[in-house]
Motif scaffolding. Structure first.
Motif, PDB file in Angstrom:
ATOM      1  N   LEU A 154       0.695  -1.291  -0.006  1.00 55.66           N
ATOM      2  CA  LEU A 154       0.051  -0.007   0.253  1.00 55.66           C
ATOM      3  C   LEU A 154       0.891   1.210   0.165  1.00 55.66           C
ATOM      4  O   LEU A 154       0.610   2.230  -0.642  1.00 55.66           O
ATOM      5  CB  LEU A 154      -0.926   0.114   1.175  1.00 55.66           C
ATOM      6  N   HIS A 155       2.011   1.224   0.944  1.00 53.70           N
ATOM      7  CA  HIS A 155       2.952   2.431   0.725  1.00 53.70           C
ATOM      8  C   HIS A 155       3.677   2.427  -0.852  1.00 53.70           C
ATOM      9  O   HIS A 155       3.940   3.700  -1.159  1.00 53.70           O
ATOM     10  CB  HIS A 155       4.062   2.086   1.780  1.00 53.70           C
ATOM     11  N   MET A 212       2.069   1.889  -3.412  1.00 55.79           N
ATOM     12  CA  MET A 212       1.348   2.393  -4.281  1.00 55.79           C
ATOM     13  C   MET A 212       1.120   3.640  -4.113  1.00 55.79           C
ATOM     14  O   MET A 212       0.968   4.400  -5.203  1.00 55.79           O
ATOM     15  CB  MET A 212      -0.080   1.415  -4.184  1.00 55.79           C
ATOM     16  N   LYS A 213       1.029   4.166  -2.977  1.00 50.23           N
ATOM     17  CA  LYS A 213       0.728   5.528  -2.510  1.00 50.23           C
ATOM     18  C   LYS A 213       1.820   6.379  -2.883  1.00 50.23           C
ATOM     19  O   LYS A 213       1.727   7.617  -3.550  1.00 50.23           O
ATOM     20  CB  LYS A 213       0.703   5.963  -0.856  1.00 50.23           C
ATOM     21  N   GLU A 269      -4.614   8.507  -5.040  1.00 53.61           N
ATOM     22  CA  GLU A 269      -4.431   7.190  -4.609  1.00 53.61           C
ATOM     23  C   GLU A 269      -5.916   6.381  -4.306  1.00 53.61           C
ATOM     24  O   GLU A 269      -6.293   5.380  -4.573  1.00 53.61           O
ATOM     25  CB  GLU A 269      -3.690   7.109  -3.393  1.00 53.61           C
ATOM     26  N   SER A 270      -6.883   7.376  -4.074  1.00 54.42           N
ATOM     27  CA  SER A 270      -7.884   6.907  -3.343  1.00 54.42           C
ATOM     28  C   SER A 270      -9.115   6.303  -4.658  1.00 54.42           C
ATOM     29  O   SER A 270      -9.965   5.291  -4.575  1.00 54.42           O
ATOM     30  CB  SER A 270      -8.894   7.978  -2.694  1.00 54.42           C
ATOM     31  N   ASN A 289      -4.392  -6.801  -4.878  1.00 57.93           N
ATOM     32  CA  ASN A 289      -5.109  -6.160  -3.470  1.00 57.93           C
ATOM     33  C   ASN A 289      -3.634  -5.922  -2.846  1.00 57.93           C
ATOM     34  O   ASN A 289      -2.693  -6.497  -2.572  1.00 57.93           O
ATOM     35  CB  ASN A 289      -5.234  -7.379  -2.787  1.00 57.93           C
ATOM     36  N   PRO A 290      -3.558  -4.585  -2.586  1.00 53.04           N
ATOM     37  CA  PRO A 290      -2.387  -3.663  -2.014  1.00 53.04           C
ATOM     38  C   PRO A 290      -2.119  -4.061  -0.523  1.00 53.04           C
ATOM     39  O   PRO A 290      -1.277  -3.709  -0.008  1.00 53.04           O
ATOM     40  CB  PRO A 290      -2.632  -2.251  -2.035  1.00 53.04           C
ATOM     41  N   ASP A 291      -3.096  -5.052   0.004  1.00 51.49           N
ATOM     42  CA  ASP A 291      -2.629  -5.384   1.617  1.00 51.49           C
ATOM     43  C   ASP A 291      -1.805  -6.559   1.649  1.00 51.49           C
ATOM     44  O   ASP A 291      -2.020  -7.429   2.306  1.00 51.49           O
ATOM     45  CB  ASP A 291      -4.211  -5.708   2.066  1.00 51.49           C
TER      46      ASP A 291
END
Length: 84
Positions: free
Chosen positions: A31-32, A34-35, A45-46, A59-61
């Motif tokens: 997720l970081h 991707m941000k 990003e949203s 899935n970025p998690d």
């Protein structure tokens, strides 16, 4: 010393297909990554998604190392308003 992985992330919504190569420790939450990619390309990003070369959403998690092992290093960033 932690191992690193590198990703080539292409902005798929731009006809010029600009890309950034990001090297991060394997344990970094994706997720970081991707941000950071979104901020580099100046897209929200949203409302963005990371896709594989085959067009499958990720899935970025997960950790960067897991993403690298599952999907490889070449990924695409696409604002969701461009999907479909």
């Amino acid at each position: 010393m932690a191992s690193k992985v590198s990703f080539k992330i292409t902005l798929a919504s731009d006809p010029k297909l600009p890309y950034k190569v990001l090297g991060v420790p394997e344990s970094t939450p994706f997720l970081h990554v991707m941000k950071f990619a979104c901020s580099e390309f100046k897209v929200p990003e949203s409302s963005s998604a990371i896709l594989t070369k085959e067009g499958v959403a990720i899935n970025p998690d997960q950790t960067a190392g897991t993403i690298f092992l599952k999907y490889g290093s070449e990924l695409s960033l696409i604002p969701r308003d461009r999907v479909g």
